[in-house]
Write an enzyme that holds these catalytic residues in place. Structure first.
Site, PDB file in Angstrom:
ATOM      1  N   GLU A  17     -11.083 -19.365 102.720  1.00 57.40           N
ATOM      2  CA  GLU A  17     -11.724 -20.148 103.436  1.00 57.40           C
ATOM      3  C   GLU A  17     -13.056 -20.998 103.560  1.00 57.40           C
ATOM      4  O   GLU A  17     -12.781 -22.542 104.126  1.00 57.40           O
ATOM      5  CB  GLU A  17     -12.006 -19.068 104.815  1.00 57.40           C
ATOM      6  CG  GLU A  17     -11.005 -18.188 105.645  1.00 57.40           C
ATOM      7  CD  GLU A  17     -10.612 -17.483 104.776  1.00 57.40           C
ATOM      8  OE1 GLU A  17     -10.630 -17.297 103.699  1.00 57.40           O
ATOM      9  OE2 GLU A  17     -10.354 -16.680 104.628  1.00 57.40           O
ATOM     10  N   HIS A  69     -12.151  -7.814 113.124  1.00 52.14           N
ATOM     11  CA  HIS A  69     -11.669  -8.967 113.272  1.00 52.14           C
ATOM     12  C   HIS A  69     -11.782  -9.140 115.056  1.00 52.14           C
ATOM     13  O   HIS A  69     -11.217  -9.863 115.869  1.00 52.14           O
ATOM     14  CB  HIS A  69     -10.212  -8.243 113.277  1.00 52.14           C
ATOM     15  CG  HIS A  69      -9.459  -8.479 112.265  1.00 52.14           C
ATOM     16  ND1 HIS A  69     -10.525  -7.868 111.174  1.00 52.14           N
ATOM     17  CD2 HIS A  69      -8.680  -9.277 111.793  1.00 52.14           C
ATOM     18  CE1 HIS A  69      -9.030  -7.616 109.770  1.00 52.14           C
ATOM     19  NE2 HIS A  69      -8.757  -9.198 110.939  1.00 52.14           N
TER      20      HIS A  69
HETATM   21  C1  LIG Z   1     -10.960 -13.804 105.058  1.00 51.43           C
HETATM   22  C2  LIG Z   1      -9.599 -13.489 105.207  1.00 51.43           C
HETATM   23  N1  LIG Z   1      -9.045 -14.418 105.883  1.00 51.43           N
HETATM   24  C3  LIG Z   1      -8.200 -14.292 106.486  1.00 51.43           C
HETATM   25  C4  LIG Z   1      -7.820 -12.893 107.080  1.00 51.43           C
HETATM   26  C5  LIG Z   1      -5.982 -12.790 107.775  1.00 51.43           C
HETATM   27  N2  LIG Z   1      -5.567 -11.466 106.316  1.00 51.43           N
HETATM   28  C6  LIG Z   1      -5.645 -10.006 107.013  1.00 51.43           C
HETATM   29  S1  LIG Z   1      -4.288  -9.664 105.378  1.00 51.43           S
HETATM   30  C7  LIG Z   1      -3.581 -11.046 104.885  1.00 51.43           C
HETATM   31  C8  LIG Z   1      -3.429 -11.432 103.685  1.00 51.43           C
HETATM   32  C9  LIG Z   1      -4.054 -10.960 102.892  1.00 51.43           C
HETATM   33  O1  LIG Z   1      -2.537 -10.997 101.466  1.00 51.43           O
HETATM   34  P1  LIG Z   1      -3.052  -9.867  99.943  1.00 51.43           P
HETATM   35  O2  LIG Z   1      -4.160  -9.802  99.722  1.00 51.43           O
HETATM   36  O3  LIG Z   1      -2.088 -10.044  99.265  1.00 51.43           O
HETATM   37  O4  LIG Z   1      -2.664  -8.058 100.363  1.00 51.43           O
HETATM   38  P2  LIG Z   1      -1.296  -7.248 101.679  1.00 51.43           P
HETATM   39  O5  LIG Z   1      -1.822  -7.459 102.837  1.00 51.43           O
HETATM   40  O6  LIG Z   1      -0.141  -8.092 100.355  1.00 51.43           O
HETATM   41  O7  LIG Z   1      -1.466  -6.001 100.555  1.00 51.43           O
HETATM   42  C10 LIG Z   1      -4.485 -11.770 105.322  1.00 51.43           C
HETATM   43  C11 LIG Z   1      -4.780 -13.258 105.111  1.00 51.43           C
HETATM   44  C12 LIG Z   1      -8.880 -11.526 106.315  1.00 51.43           C
HETATM   45  N3  LIG Z   1      -8.772 -10.197 107.497  1.00 51.43           N
HETATM   46  N4  LIG Z   1      -9.466 -12.089 106.033  1.00 51.43           N
END
Ligand SMILES: Cc1ncc(C[n+]2csc(CCOP(=O)(O)OP(=O)(O)O)c2C)c(N)n1
Ligand SMILES: Cc1ncc(C[n+]2csc(CCOP(=O)(O)OP(=O)(O)O)c2C)c(N)n1
Ligand SMILES: [Mg+2]
Ligand SMILES: [Mg+2]
Lengths: 329, 334, 329, 334
Positions: C64, C133
């Site tokens: 971000e 959130h």
């Molecule tokens: C700082 C932040 N940015 C965006 C999000 C929205 N978001 C939630 S899960 C996710 C994907 C995360 O992917 P990963 O770290 O690979 O974990 P996975 O969901 O695949 O287990 C995003 C973009 C968030 N929760 N926190």
């Protein structure tokens, strides 16, 4: 009254508070950028590394978000960390940890995990450090539920608030106005911890309530003296705690003076001063003989040049003139 | 992927260029010596971070840049501003806080900006300039400008999360950024070994697939050559490059620094490698300069500085009526 | 009046705004997490990658701070970036770039460098997403000089504010309340850019001024209808722009109704509502027949359970009851 | 420094352990299948992130941890909560938002916490748990507790600056953190190749001097072995370790995901490697289980889930009078 006093700077008072904390409680440690070998960017922790060693006075890399988050983790793990962020401006890099973790852990976990963490930061303008080093965001931080926010204006508080904050089971942000580090004054030889809940009345009067905190306290006290001469007497309240607010302190005063002026170094729109004004509106409207007014920083990123910086910050002259206008119209 | 360019003084080949580098380094050195004086005299206020000892880096790096390349620097950027083409006048006036300063007195020493010469600060948040540099390069990529954005930062900035994010994004999107790490081994009082688990800095950049080089930052000729190669590589294939320049600041971090964290001996050791003195020595060896020519050079620099100080002294203050200007733009030009 | 209307969701209105911007100006591009292949976390940018290609609809890594900073740089470099941060909660990671860079570049550079950047974010509670959130921080952002802050409550604004924001030479934060994406309503077939400066009066009355923005607009409109039935008629003002505030809109209304109630989803202390109350205090004190009141979110990190979340957020019932009490005592 | 443990199914040696792993994976799988149903029935609300397909990771990693080791997880943490020892009842009640839930209904699916079992969330800010884990490990180091803090996160989190800062700090201060990257190749809809310039994830950790290993995250036996070795290494020498587990989520990111970003074929390919089915196959080959024993196992799991649902259904809601509790602590106990 017969207290023994000595002359001390605000900086040294902060250092005494730090030293006491490190001495009293083994769980306490200090971490932040340059708190150790450099002696602290404002020299507040000078000598502590030598006295307590590198385990307890820890220089960190330039990683605000992570060493603040590590403070949260260490607090959860049974320690009592004091995290120093050099100035509030850099704390924006750690805001996610402060708001999304420190302030929410207790609630998200339904009361399972409290975070006994203290975060110290310098704040404010007045040193010609321009737009990335001069802002007063402590009032802004006071918006966040789950944390407490203190600002030490006096030597007593510089000396004693830290221990009060460490006794608190929840995250406390402790602000030190950077213009005050060099301030010298009298402090009791046996000064120690202070209560961190209540506001403090520094000057008593009948005509007007001046509500303030931090370095503006001295501007208000100066103004109060000048006003006294011209027959206007003021209550001067140092809020000390910005969250929670000791609102009784100013409600009581306004019930007596019927007029209030808030002096706040934060930018005007959305300032802590606005909150105070709104609370007076809601709770003491019928006590008011005139609208509550605010003197805040001009809404501009802080300019470097001295005359412009001064013009951007609240000043004694404006306080005096505003007070006169409020009383005499 | 990493080319080590540490040298003990590249042989000089180009007389004009060597003398010009010397002149540029002297301009920075003397300007800053004067600034320190003016700071003591309280003409300059706020924070003042001197680049003394590190001049070969800015001068050498600028040697690799074109006029229309962008530069994003830190709060220790007087040298960068000068080599990018800014006049001493406007820099000095800014440090005085006068309205004739490059930022009309709003910025001071830490925030020098210049639209014409594409200097995008003067950024005083450590690491904060890196994402901005990535964005400038993205704009060039999208607009098909074959320009380089050069981003200078200290080794201390490499611990910030933004370093990691910025290197990754620049590599992922193949953006024309020349990352220049001015490794002077200290971030304020924190030695590199207390800041990084692995002190091999290029290896970090390499972990994003970014090409790297390390150069002796006390040797302006070596820096210029390395920067030249790095910048032309960025220009040619569009992707980022990471150049580490190993250098040292001879002065305290800022004007408020008791320097408890390093020994006099260490400082003296580095001073032996002064980039200016060593270049003079090598130029002399070549017979390209003598005392009188050097005297002339110093004289010209001194005159330029004197004029800048005079300009700053004579300049007016901004009117307080203008206090709230530049919070929002005045024209709606898009 | 004879305008042709069609039924559309807020989400689709946002997408139309994005598409128009991408069509009209080659310098515009959209970047953020999952704006492309995923179609946007709220599906607002679905289809745009296919239409405009990966140069102009750019999926970013989870970084971000850097993609926001890259937006600043790209704006300085002549582009007109739209940065999407999924929700305001994650924007805390980018706050340094927003406050210390986007908001200060113009000023620090003495007017040399403006930053024509738009940052879109979803905001607010109501979807049981709990404490990391669900917060409403747009009013908090409105504290920062150098940026503008908008919140689109209506379909017109969801459709048209983006272009207005892109026309602005300075950084604009554009908030979209996430509960509204699924809202369906009527929008003119030829709806386009809207002005982004002024507030909008949605309902006219004599007795009370309801001041609000974002999804609380609908709660206020519902309340106003219920109040109308019992003989209390309200002005309902949608602020639209939270910084700068169109204060004339509420001063004018208060001069007519002499009573104001502010409804704001932000936490109460230090809310935008406090700022509005303070401004009415300062500018319209003698117009007031009763103290200005505020209905805000309860000061608690947002709980997950539906009944607790509802109790934490402003609700129609409370608005109605407060209004009645303010009028009838 | 990196040991690749990719395998195609380690030979099984321990009957009890194999059956226990199977049971744990089944508990997670069935619990989540039920949760998806309950989500459709609107009993569970908010965001629900299923771990289906990835069960071998949590189960295997837990196999390497002691009871008093700490675990910091993400929003995709039902499995982690269960293997750390939490009862299904309290998890399910939390997801219902009931007062009997582990967080009294404040947290929901994304925020499971347990003091007794040292589960420090359930963190829904990507990357946000890493610094906290570093701090927990620091507390252990300072208090001379020989415990491990295990921090699980997705590969998407590795682009966040906090990953970089946390790895560096853990390595620099030699802190006992076991970093477990659950690499399921997607962060919502963003494929790893669109997120990282270099997709070799252990190489990033190695750039901080952290030891690493990669393991087939679809093979619970392999994960357990790798985690066991990693954790004992952390425990023994006190410093951090980075373990990459390559896995895949079979379901959408959350309940609002049309899955436009990956092909059915790709998903099907990975489903062929289902960690549960493959373990069952291997157990069967050994003759350690037959249909009736498997039926019993499924039956026991189903009963446990049914009881948890029942518990959640029967549980009361928190009283609204308690709305403002847990913003600040109630006791002053230090
Ligand atoms: C700082 C932040 N940015 C965006 C999000 C929205 N978001 C939630 S899960 C996710 C994907 C995360 O992917 P990963 O770290 O690979 O974990 P996975 O969901 O695949 O287990 C995003 C973009 C968030 N929760 N926190
Ligand atoms: C985010 C942030 N944290 C802390 C500071 C205070 N600070 C200013 S300069 C500095 C040291 C930076 O060191 P380095 O990056 O090596 O650059 P150098 O000063 O050596 O040129 C620090 C800690 C800051 N300006 N910004
Ligand atoms: Mg350095
Ligand atoms: Mg993933």
């Amino acid at each position: 009254m017969a207290e023994q006093m000595r002359t001390i700077t605000y900086r040294d008072a902060v250092r005494e508070g730090l030293r006491e904390a490190l001495q009293k409680d083994e769980r306490v440690f200090l971490m932040g950028e340059d708190v150790g070998r450099y002696g602290g960017c404002f020299a507040a922790s000078k000598g502590l590394l030598e006295e307590f060693g590198p385990e307890r006075v820890r220089d960190t890399p330039l990683s605000e978000s992570t060493f603040t988050g590590a403070g949260i983790g260490a607090a959860l793990g049974g320690m009592r960390p004091i995290v120093e962020i050099m100035t509030v401006n850099f704390s924006l890099l750690a805001l996610d940890q402060i708001m999304n973790n420190a302030a929410t852990y207790l609630h998200m976990s339904g009361g399972l995990f409290n975070v006994p963490l203290v975060i110290r930061m310098a704040t404010g303008g007045g040193k010609q450090l321009a737009a990335q080093h001069s802002h007063s965001l402590e009032g802004w931080y006071a918006h966040i539920p789950g944390i407490k926010v203190l600002c030490a204006a006096t030597l007593e508080d510089a000396r004693g608030m830290l221990w009060g904050a460490l006794l608190d089971p929840d995250p406390v942000l402790l602000f030190e106005p950077s213009v005050l580090y060099a301030m010298e004054g009298e402090l009791a030889v046996d000064a120690g911890a202070v209560d961190i809940a209540g506001a403090r009345l520094h000057h008593e009067g009948r005509d007007l309530t001046l509500i303030t905190y931090g370095s503006c306290l001295y501007k208000c006290l100066d103004a109060a003296e000048q006003l006294e001469v011209s027959g206007i007497s003021c209550d001067v309240i140092d809020l000390r705690s910005l969250r929670p607010l000791d609102e009784e302190s100013f409600f009581t005063s306004v019930a007596k003076t019927h007029r209030a002026l808030i002096v706040d170094e934060g930018w005007r729109s959305g300032s802590l001063a606005a909150e105070i004004s709104a609370r007076i509106m809601e709770n003491a409207f019928y006590e008011l003989d005139a609208p509550v007014e605010r003197i805040c920083s001009v809404e501009v990123p802080m300019p470097y040049a001295k005359h412009m910086e001064e013009a951007a910050l609240p000043q004694v002259k404006t306080i005096v003139e505003t007070a006169r206008r409020m009383i005499h119209g | 992927m990493s080319h080590d360019r540490s040298t003990n003084g590249q042989p000089l080949t180009d007389r004009e260029q060597s003398l010009e580098f010397l002149r540029q380094m002297l301009r920075i050195r003397r300007f800053e010596e004067k600034s320190a004086e003016l700071y003591s005299a309280q003409k300059i206020r706020g924070f003042l971070h001197l680049y003394i000892g590190e001049e070969a880096v800015a001068v050498g790096v600028a040697g690799g840049l074109n006029k229309d390349d962008a530069l994003v620097a830190t709060y220790r950027e007087h040298g960068h501003a000068m080599v990018k083409g800014m006049a001493m006048n406007t820099i000095m006036a800014e440090m005085y806080g006068k309205v004739t300063g490059c930022c009309r007195g709003r910025g001071g020493s830490m925030h020098l900006f210049d639209a014409e010469h594409r200097l995008y600060g003067g950024n005083a948040i450590v690491g904060g300039g890196l994402p901005v540099a990535v964005g400038l390069a993205l704009a060039d990529q999208l607009q098909k400008n074959h320009r380089v954005t050069c981003c200078c930062f200290g080794e201390g900035a490499m611990a910030e999360g933004e370093f990691h994010e910025a290197l990754n994004l620049a590599a992922l999107w193949h953006l024309p950024v020349l990352f220049v790490c001015e490794n002077n081994y200290y971030a304020m009082g924190t030695a590199l070994i207390r800041s990084e688990a692995v002190v091999d800095l290029p290896s970090k950049a390499a972990s994003y697939g970014v090409e790297t080089a390390t150069v002796d930052g006390m040797d302006v000729i070596a820096v210029a050559e390395a920067a030249q190669q790095a910048a032309s590589q960025v220009r040619q294939n569009g992707g980022p490059f990471f150049l580490e320049c190993r250098t040292y600041r001879f002065r305290p971090h800022s004007m408020f620094d008791p320097e408890l964290y390093r020994s006099k001996q260490e400082v003296e050791g580095w001073k032996q490698r002064c980039p200016i003195e060593s270049l003079i020595r090598r130029i002399r060896e070549k017979g390209w300069i003598d005392d009188s020519r050097l005297g002339e050079l110093e004289g010209a620099v001194a005159a330029e500085i004197a004029a800048a100080v005079d300009y700053a002294e004579q300049s007016p203050w901004e009117s307080l009526e203008e206090l709230t200007r530049f919070v929002y733009s005045e024209s709606e030009v898009r």
